[in-house]
Design a protein around this motif. Structure first.
Motif, short mmCIF file in Angstrom:
data_model
loop_
_atom_site.label_atom_id
_atom_site.label_comp_id
_atom_site.label_asym_id
_atom_site.label_seq_id
_atom_site.Cartn_x
_atom_site.Cartn_y
_atom_site.Cartn_z
N ILE A 54 1.10 0.42 7.70
CA ILE A 54 -0.09 -0.42 7.69
C ILE A 54 -0.08 -1.22 6.38
CG2 ILE A 54 -2.61 -0.48 7.66
CD1 ILE A 54 -2.61 2.19 9.13
N LEU A 55 -0.34 -2.51 6.49
CA LEU A 55 -0.47 -3.38 5.32
C LEU A 55 -1.92 -3.78 5.16
CD1 LEU A 55 2.50 -5.80 6.19
CD2 LEU A 55 2.60 -3.80 4.70
N VAL A 56 -2.38 -3.87 3.92
CA VAL A 56 -3.78 -4.20 3.65
C VAL A 56 -3.86 -5.50 2.88
CG1 VAL A 56 -5.95 -3.40 2.63
CG2 VAL A 56 -4.33 -1.74 3.57
N THR A 57 -4.71 -6.43 3.34
CA THR A 57 -4.88 -7.69 2.63
C THR A 57 -5.89 -7.57 1.50
OG1 THR A 57 -6.61 -8.42 4.18
CG2 THR A 57 -4.32 -9.05 4.68
N HIS A 58 -7.01 -6.88 1.75
CA HIS A 58 -8.02 -6.67 0.71
C HIS A 58 -9.02 -5.63 1.21
CE1 HIS A 58 -9.84 -9.73 3.30
NE2 HIS A 58 -11.01 -9.47 2.75
N GLU A 59 -9.96 -5.27 0.35
CA GLU A 59 -10.77 -4.08 0.57
C GLU A 59 -12.08 -4.31 1.30
OE1 GLU A 59 -12.26 -5.79 -3.33
OE2 GLU A 59 -10.34 -5.59 -2.29
N HIS A 60 -12.40 -5.50 1.77
CA HIS A 60 -13.66 -5.73 2.47
C HIS A 60 -13.68 -4.95 3.78
CE1 HIS A 60 -14.46 -9.74 0.14
NE2 HIS A 60 -14.65 -8.66 -0.59
N SER A 61 -14.86 -4.51 4.18
CA SER A 61 -14.98 -3.56 5.28
C SER A 61 -14.44 -4.11 6.60
CB SER A 61 -16.44 -3.13 5.46
OG SER A 61 -17.26 -4.24 5.78
#
Length: 266
Positions: A54-61
């Motif tokens: 899994i890749l994450v772009t940023h922490e917004h919900s």
């Protein structure tokens, strides 16, 4: 098969995208509940067990809502930069150290036959990124949640065959909408979201310098946009700048908040 993808969901309520090569399958963001994202993956004949990372772009919900639960259930490695890890740690719950991986902004990694490169974007998050994927001589780029398309971002997006690009809002709908002015100012600012007009202007720059064949308009606001309006605005800007295409040469494509796009072979 080469490189293919499906935008599982896109919009202000939640975002997730599947990217697959011949040997690797990754999920970018888990912006709905883990259960709902699993249901959407099932529509594309996938389960969490098929994922390699899994890749994450940023922490917004709307990008990490189901991240912790899905990663724990299938013991999936999760990649994000250090500031994003720090910002989302409390929201996603505990993950074992062997599932937590750092992918520094601006760096690249090889996952089997899939090359993944992150790049910095302007958004009001700790250290937001977009991703480019390359396999079998093809390039797919994801560019949402960015206040503007900088020259550096433009360089990252060049030579893309397919692009998922934010067209978050119609400026007039946003200005006339019910949001308080401080929220409107945030959305309109350089750390907010791309308008339909800004998406069209960015595409003029890209089409003038590459072989872009399809663009998926993404992350549309439920309050301040309509897909038909977004496509009309972008098309009008392209035509006003001399870009006229047949569908087999270039196409604007839709994404949806509640269902996946068909598999697209990049």
């Amino acid at each position: 098969m080469g490189l293919r993808f499906s935008v599982l969901c896109s919009g202000s309520t939640g975002n997730a995208t599947i990217v697959s090569s011949d040997a690797a399958t990754v999920l970018v963001d888990v912006g709905l509940s883990a259960k709902k994202v699993e249901e959407l993956m099932k529509e594309r004949d996938l389960t969490g067990a098929d994922l390699d990372a899994i890749l994450v772009t940023h922490e917004h919900s709307d990008h990490i809502r189901g991240l912790g639960a899905l990663a724990r259930k299938f013991r999936l490695p999760v990649y994000a930069n250090e500031k994003t890890w720090a910002a989302m740690y409390k929201s996603i719950g505990e993950l074992p150290d062997d599932q937590r991986h750092i992918l520094p902004t601006g760096s690249a990694m090889e996952l089997y036959d899939l090359r993944i490169e992150s790049y910095a974007i302007s958004h009001d998050a700790a250290e937001p990124v977009g991703y480019c994927f390359q396999s079998s001589g093809r390039k797919l780029s994801l560019a949402t949640d960015l206040g503007y398309v900088s020259d550096k971002v433009m360089q990252q997006l060049k030579q893309s065959d397919v692009l998922v690009l934010e067209a978050n809002h119609d400026i007039n709908m946003l200005r006339m909408g019910r949001y308080p002015w401080n929220i409107k100012r945030r959305i309109l600012g350089d750390s907010g979201h791309l308008s339909n007009d800004a998406a069209g202007e960015a595409l003029c720059r890209l089409l003038d310098s590459g072989d872009l064949r399809r663009v998926y308009l993404a992350h549309l606001s439920q309050e301040h946009n309509l897909m038909d309006l977004a496509k009309l605005t972008v098309n009008t800007i392209l035509e006003d700048n001399g870009f006229f295409y047949q569908k087999h040469e270039f196409a604007l494509c839709e994404t949806y908040a509640d269902r996946p796009t068909p598999w697209d072979e990049v």
